[in-house]
Write a protein that holds these residues in place. Sequence first.
Motif: not given
Length: 217
Positions: A175-179, A216-217, A184-186
């Motif tokens: 599921p999101t969020p991914h960044t 929102t993160v 960045g992406n983690c």
Amino acid sequence: MLNVVIDLSHHNATVDFAQIAASGIRAVFHKATQGTGYTDPTYAPRKPLALEAGLLWGAYHFGDGSDAITQATHFLNVVKPGPNDLLVLDIEQNTSGTSMTLAQAEQFVTQLFKATGRWPGVYGGSYLKNLLQGNGSSVLGNCWLWWAEYAAAPKIAPLWPEWTLWQYTDGYSGPTPHTVTGVGNCDRDQFVGDEAALLRLWGASGTVAPVVLGTTV
């Protein structure tokens, strides 16, 4: 539930902890060690930067099939944990060597408890669930659970009634969020409780900046 925890290692090449904290993240786990001799070279220099940014800090050890007591000693010698450093044993399949057994995991967490007076967390997913197959009880049940499953709803190992942290994405799957701004992406993780419970888990006094719910993160 709070979506305010991430976990990092040397594989995350660019990290700005001030930006991470400003984006609403509250806590960071970082790889410290693996096996009996490896130390993540980014662990020591990153810790003071994260603390300066007001983030809660945790350290994890990637377990392998080598002597469990030696692994625990190596981990403690590198981390030198303070009262607000949260410790975790990462139990997953080792694709580059031998994997930690259930008996070794039990030895490791028991050694950490003897050294610190506090049970560590246990991180795992399908490999951990397979290790526990048919084991109705284990000393691992004294540890809080950090479950990894990139699905809409995790199905945890039956040893625990509930997960404490859920790693729902590796930055790409799940599921999101991914960044996260600043890295960045983690790997991102949900915490089961509220802000007060998060601080209790860490043993923190509440001196970090207050969380803004709904950020929102």
